[in-house]
Structure formats: structure tokens, C-alpha cells
Design a protein around this motif. Structure first.
Motif, short mmCIF file in Angstrom:
data_model
loop_
_atom_site.label_atom_id
_atom_site.label_comp_id
_atom_site.label_asym_id
_atom_site.label_seq_id
_atom_site.Cartn_x
_atom_site.Cartn_y
_atom_site.Cartn_z
N ARG A 158 18.04 -2.49 -7.11
CA ARG A 158 16.99 -2.38 -8.16
C ARG A 158 15.55 -2.39 -7.34
O ARG A 158 15.32 -2.91 -6.69
N ARG A 159 14.69 -1.27 -7.73
CA ARG A 159 13.58 -1.10 -6.99
C ARG A 159 12.60 -2.15 -7.80
O ARG A 159 12.42 -2.23 -9.19
N VAL A 160 11.97 -2.83 -6.92
CA VAL A 160 11.17 -4.17 -7.46
C VAL A 160 9.74 -4.01 -6.70
O VAL A 160 9.10 -4.90 -7.38
N ASP A 161 9.18 -3.26 -6.01
CA ASP A 161 7.85 -3.20 -5.59
C ASP A 161 6.98 -2.79 -7.02
O ASP A 161 7.34 -2.14 -7.83
N ARG A 195 0.73 -1.07 0.03
CA ARG A 195 -0.07 0.10 0.06
C ARG A 195 0.95 1.14 0.14
O ARG A 195 0.57 2.13 -0.30
N ARG A 196 1.79 1.13 0.53
CA ARG A 196 2.88 2.21 0.41
C ARG A 196 4.42 1.59 0.55
O ARG A 196 4.54 0.49 1.06
N GLY A 197 5.30 2.68 0.34
CA GLY A 197 6.86 2.03 0.68
C GLY A 197 7.58 1.66 -0.51
O GLY A 197 6.97 1.33 -1.88
N THR A 198 8.74 1.27 -0.55
CA THR A 198 9.60 0.92 -1.45
C THR A 198 10.22 -0.41 -1.23
O THR A 198 10.56 -0.82 0.22
N ILE A 199 10.63 -1.37 -2.13
CA ILE A 199 11.36 -2.32 -2.00
C ILE A 199 12.36 -2.53 -2.98
O ILE A 199 12.20 -2.26 -4.12
N HIS A 200 13.47 -2.74 -2.65
CA HIS A 200 14.83 -2.79 -3.46
C HIS A 200 15.42 -4.30 -3.54
O HIS A 200 15.65 -4.61 -2.13
N MET A 201 15.81 -4.85 -4.39
CA MET A 201 16.88 -5.86 -4.47
C MET A 201 17.95 -5.67 -5.20
O MET A 201 17.98 -5.47 -6.43
N ASP A 202 18.96 -6.00 -4.83
CA ASP A 202 20.33 -5.66 -5.37
C ASP A 202 20.49 -4.40 -5.90
O ASP A 202 20.90 -4.21 -6.99
#
Length: 239
Positions: free
Chosen positions: A70-73, A61-68
């Protein structure tokens, strides 16, 4: 906020939930390459909800997710799988009508062709390490006990070569010797550079394996306050 270049998995300000209920609120979390982070908390605290949101199975619903870095949300779960993100759900997810071997072969659909040889080698190594599955390789998964199905589900996830591995109650249904051996495997896997996020009700197991332990409080992970020596009230009762 930009992703930390040292973190394989980084979430910032994550909100997630089901229907009108928000279980994860403003959650921040980092897991570095080669690190095991344990995540504790009671039922309904948001642990599994956060994993599902990270894995693309539930839209944040909100926020960010990065993997290595890279933004992946917002990416679909299938796309995240091709990037090396793996989730072992809390409930056993095996294909009951497929054989044990066919269940393990199914991971080939989630890896690229250049990785097939390594995937097959990991699959064979899993069967060699756990003869209880090897002896039933040609039987339907539905014929396995609950603990054996959990072991099969673990084997399928681990043989796929994860870069970021999220485990939701991996010890559920396993005998103490198998819990210990799987714990060793998680440590070995982290030593190769995999980032491991371990959700466990078995508190003493999480504390033994993890480099850091967090606890869900108010919908977000916070540093865990270790209890005095002795069994934790969150640990499963001996069977």
C-alpha cells in the motif's frame, strides 16, 4: 513503479532533507517480512533523515513509500502507526514524569482494541525479561539511567506489536550484555515476520544481526563493502 508484493517496506526514488539541505537523494530500499536490513553510514549521511521520512515525521520531497503493498507516503505519522509502522528514534523518547509502567502502557494508544490483550502480554514479558525495569516499574522514568531509559524506549516500541520496525541506534547507552540480549530479541521478532530496518554505528553488531547490510553513500543506500576481519573504524570505542 509498483510495490513488490514480497516487500513489507519498499521505497523508490526517495528525496528528503531539512531546510535547503537534501540528505537523501534518489534512495531505493526494500525490507521483506522476516528480514533484518542493516543500514550504516557516518553522521550526516542521511540515515536518520530517511527513517523520519518513512515514518511520516518528515515530508518526502520526491519518491514513493509502500508498506505491505500500500502506498503510504504522505500519510500522517499517527496513521502509519495504526498500520503497524514503528520507529525508535536515535534520541531516547520516554515520558520523564510518567512511571516506567505508564510509559509502557502508553503504547495502548497506538493499537486497536482487539490488540490490547496481546500488547499487555508483550509488555509484561518485557518487564519479566528485564528485571532492572520491573524493579523500578512504579518510579518516574526520569530516575532511570541513560541505558535504562533506552531499554524502556525499546520495550515501549516492541510491545506495540510492529509489522515494520525501524531502529535508530538501538544499542546506544546499553551495556554489552544488554546489547547482546536486545540483538537476540530483534532476531526473534524478525522470525515472526516483522520487517526490521536497523540503523547502527556499531558496525559489527549490524553485520552480525542483519540478513543484508547497506551503507549510505551519496544520499542513498548501497551494498556495504565489508572491511577485513577485526574491529571496524565505525564501531564505538570500548568502555
Amino acid at each position: 513503479m509498483a510495490a513488490n508484493g514480497n516487500a513489507r517496506l519498499e521505497i523508490r526514488g526517495l528525496d528528503a532533507g531539512w531546510g535547503t539541505t537534501t540528505l537523501v537523494r534518489g534512495a531505493d530500499l526494500e525490507v521483506s517480512a522476516g528480514e533484518i536490513v542493516g543500514l550504516l553510514g557516518g553522521n550526516g549521511s542521511g540515515k536518520s533523515t530517511m527513517l523520519w521520512a518513512i515514518a511520516g515525521l518528515l515530508r518526502p520531497r520526491r519518491g514513493t513509500i509502500h508498506m505491505d503493498g500500500r502506498r503510504v507516503d504522505g500519510l500522517a505519522a499517527e496513521r502509519l502507526a495504526t498500520l503497524g509502522l514503528r520507529l525508535l528514534p536515535q534520541t531516547r523518547r520516554v515520558f520523564p514524569s510518567l512511571t516506567v509502567r505508564e510509559n509502557l502502557e502508553a503504547v495502548e494508544l497506538a493499537v486497536g482494541r482487539p490488540d490490547l490483550e496481546a500488547t499487555r502480554a508483550r509488555r509484561d514479558a518485557w518487564l519479566e525479561r528485564f528485571p532492572v525495569l520491573a524493579t523500578k516499574a512504579d518510579l518516574p522514568a526520569a530516575t532511570l539511567s541513560g541505558g535504562q531509559q533506552q531499554l524502556l524506549a525499546l520495550g515501549r516500541v516492541l510491545s506495540s506489536g510492529p509489522g515494520v520496525l525501524m531502529l535508530d541506534e538501538p544499542s546506544a547507552g546499553l551495556s554489552p550484555p544488554l546489547v547482546a540480549e536486545c540483538g537476540e530479541l530483534f532476531v526473534e521478532l524478525a522470525a515472526t515476520g516483522v520487517a526490521v530496518l536497523l540503523v547502527e554505528q556499531h558496525v559489527s553488531l549490524a553485520r552480525r544481526l542483519a540478513d543484508r547490510v547497506l551503507r549510505m553513500s551519496g544520499g542513498r543506500p548501497v551494498p556495504d563493502d565489508p572491511t577485513p576481519a577485526g574491529p571496524s573504524p565505525d564501531d564505538p570505542a570500548p568502555t
